[in-house]
Design a protein around this motif. Structure first.
Motif, short mmCIF file in Angstrom:
data_model
loop_
_atom_site.label_atom_id
_atom_site.label_comp_id
_atom_site.label_asym_id
_atom_site.label_seq_id
_atom_site.Cartn_x
_atom_site.Cartn_y
_atom_site.Cartn_z
N UNK A 41 -9.39 4.27 -9.31
CA UNK A 41 -9.65 5.70 -9.07
C UNK A 41 -10.70 6.23 -10.03
N UNK A 42 -10.59 5.83 -11.27
CA UNK A 42 -11.55 6.31 -12.28
C UNK A 42 -12.97 5.90 -11.90
N UNK A 43 -13.11 4.64 -11.52
CA UNK A 43 -14.44 4.13 -11.15
C UNK A 43 -14.97 4.88 -9.93
N UNK A 44 -14.12 5.08 -8.95
CA UNK A 44 -14.52 5.81 -7.74
C UNK A 44 -14.92 7.24 -8.09
N UNK A 45 -14.17 7.87 -9.00
CA UNK A 45 -14.45 9.27 -9.34
C UNK A 45 -15.74 9.40 -10.16
N UNK A 46 -16.05 8.38 -10.96
CA UNK A 46 -17.31 8.42 -11.71
C UNK A 46 -18.50 8.47 -10.76
N UNK A 47 -18.37 7.83 -9.61
CA UNK A 47 -19.50 7.75 -8.69
C UNK A 47 -19.44 8.80 -7.59
N UNK A 48 -18.29 8.97 -6.98
CA UNK A 48 -18.19 9.88 -5.83
C UNK A 48 -17.35 11.12 -6.14
N UNK A 266 -19.78 1.12 -6.26
CA UNK A 266 -20.39 2.12 -5.38
C UNK A 266 -19.99 1.98 -3.92
N UNK A 267 -19.17 1.01 -3.61
CA UNK A 267 -18.88 0.70 -2.20
C UNK A 267 -18.13 1.86 -1.52
N UNK A 268 -18.40 2.03 -0.22
CA UNK A 268 -17.65 3.00 0.58
C UNK A 268 -16.45 2.28 1.17
N UNK A 269 -15.26 2.80 0.86
CA UNK A 269 -14.03 2.10 1.23
C UNK A 269 -13.12 3.00 2.06
N UNK A 270 -12.92 2.70 3.32
CA UNK A 270 -12.00 3.53 4.10
C UNK A 270 -10.52 3.22 3.85
N UNK A 289 -5.73 4.33 -4.46
CA UNK A 289 -6.02 2.99 -4.97
C UNK A 289 -7.52 2.70 -4.96
N UNK A 290 -8.34 3.75 -4.72
CA UNK A 290 -9.79 3.54 -4.83
C UNK A 290 -10.57 3.75 -3.55
N UNK A 291 -9.90 3.98 -2.42
CA UNK A 291 -10.62 4.25 -1.18
C UNK A 291 -11.22 5.66 -1.24
N UNK A 292 -12.32 5.88 -0.49
CA UNK A 292 -12.95 7.21 -0.53
C UNK A 292 -13.46 7.68 0.84
N UNK A 338 -12.03 16.93 1.25
CA UNK A 338 -12.99 16.45 2.25
C UNK A 338 -14.38 16.97 1.93
N UNK A 339 -15.34 16.09 2.04
CA UNK A 339 -16.73 16.48 1.81
C UNK A 339 -17.44 16.47 3.16
N UNK A 340 -18.04 17.60 3.52
CA UNK A 340 -18.75 17.66 4.80
C UNK A 340 -20.21 17.31 4.60
N UNK A 341 -20.53 16.06 4.47
CA UNK A 341 -21.93 15.65 4.61
C UNK A 341 -21.98 14.21 5.10
N UNK A 342 -23.17 13.64 5.18
CA UNK A 342 -23.29 12.30 5.76
C UNK A 342 -22.50 11.27 4.98
#
Ligand code: 5AD
Ligand code: FES
Length: 357
Positions: A41-48, A266-270, A289-292, A338-342
């Protein structure tokens, strides 16, 4: 309890030995798992940050020329009520999705020969004409490089093609002999070379899968460096030869999500629908667990139940607006939004050398 040093090392080096990775994937100790998820989660939050990207999924055809043994809509399943949406219906789904705030549409379908390259190109162009600020993702299986190039030139931005398993003999166990591991891998390479944001992925607990297969998948993911990785548990479908096989494990799926996040920050993880199907809070757990990414269904309710890759698929009864309301509430309860962009991969953001593609 397993030593959390292992996780610290994975965080720092983005890598571990095969033996160590096996240890992480197999460890269901609660504290160990909580620590692993927290680092992911920390790694995901640093990036996204705390943003969750939403993709509107349009399941536009359940015709398929393939006969993947695990899949409910495989060619030889004569119990499936087949449907395909018209171009107008597909465009109408994306228009409705746009109104609801979606800025990415995922066109997913079986490998349906009716949808020739020209038909796909026309659909992609129309969606991009109607809504130039959206991204279009294709998930329509294996084609030749020339076809992929046409889709890219028409404006498609991303392509999802799960590799299913990076082990050739396991691949051959899951698929009949008219499909090949080599062609699957060639498709992925072509997609990446053409310039798509490319997604691979696999099921957890697919029939015959060993822990070594999963390590092999992780090594493939490290080499391939995809922009997206789709992972969900295998779920049996009653009309397949694996009808009585047990479903994939939730804990293992969550640990894999975290490990992939730590290997490719940086990966996009559903957080997949399959994860939400085997556990009522599976998608929320995936986000923790890190999905975004989440992919609510925009297909017309009249066809939802017909796109059954596996049994008991969730969200087949709700209108899109209802789905998105339910999804946002669930997401907000996790502390994300939720983020509304591409929602592009960081390397493909506007202003980057890849020209926002
Ligand atoms: N259980 C879970 N996932 C499945 N898929 C296909 N069949 C099943 C199943 N029985 C996944 C495959 C495919 C994606 C579209 O759905 O990984 O690539
Ligand atoms: Fe075609 Fe699975 S057999 S989508």
């Amino acid at each position: 309890m397993k030593n959390t040093d292992l996780i610290d090392r994975l965080l720092k080096n983005r890598n571990l030995t095969d033996e160590e990775l096996t240890g992480v994937l197999l460890c269901d100790d609660l504290k160990f798992n909580e620590y692993l998820f927290e680092q992911a989660r920390k790694v995901r939050e640093e990036i996204y940050g705390r943003d969750v990207f939403i993709r509107g999924l349009i399941e536009f055809t359940n015709y398929c020329r393939n006969n993947c043994y695990y899949c409910g809509i495989r060619r030889e399943n004569s119990n499936v009520l087949r449907y395909r949406l018209s171009e107008e219906e597909i465009i109408a789904c994306s228009d409705m999705g746009y109104e609801l705030g979606f800025r990415t549409f995922v066109l997913q379908g079986g490998e349906d020969p009716y949808f020739t390259d020209e038909r796909i190109v026309s659909i992609v162009k129309k969606i991009k004409e109607h809504h130039p600020d959206t991204a279009v993702t294709l998930s329509i299986g294996e084609r030749e490089r020339e076809s992929y190039q046409k889709f890219y030139d028409a404006g498609a931005d991303r392509y999802l093609l799960r590799h299913e398993t990076a082990d050739k003999s396991h691949y051959e166990m899951l698929h009949p002999s008219d499909m090949s591991y080599e062609h699957r891998m060639k498709c992925l390479k072509d997609l990446q070379e053409i310039g798509f944001q490319t997604g691979c992925g696999m099921m957890t607990g697919s029939p015959g899968q060993t822990i070594d297969n999963l390590i092999c998948d992780l090594r493939f993911i490290q080499r391939f460096k995809p922009e997206m990785v789709g992972m969900g548990p295998f779920i049996p479908h009653h009309d397949t030869k694996y009808a009585d096989h047990e479903p994939g494990n939730v804990g293992m799926t969550l640990r894999l999500l975290s490990v992939v996040r730590l290997m490719l920050p940086e990966v996009l993880l559903p957080a997949t629908t399959a994860l939400g199907t085997v556990d009522p809070h599976g998608r929320e757990k995936g986000l923790m667990a890190g999905a975004n990414v989440v992919m609510p269904n925009l297909s017309p309710v009249s066809v939802r139940k017909k796109y059954q890759l596996y049994d008991n698929k969730i969200c087949t009864g709700d209108e899109a607006a209802e789905c998105i309301r339910c999804m946002s509430e669930r997401i907000e309860r996790t502390g994300y939004r939720i983020k509304t962009d591409r929602g592009d991969h960081v390397r493909y953001r506007e202003g980057c050398e890849n020209d926002g593609k």
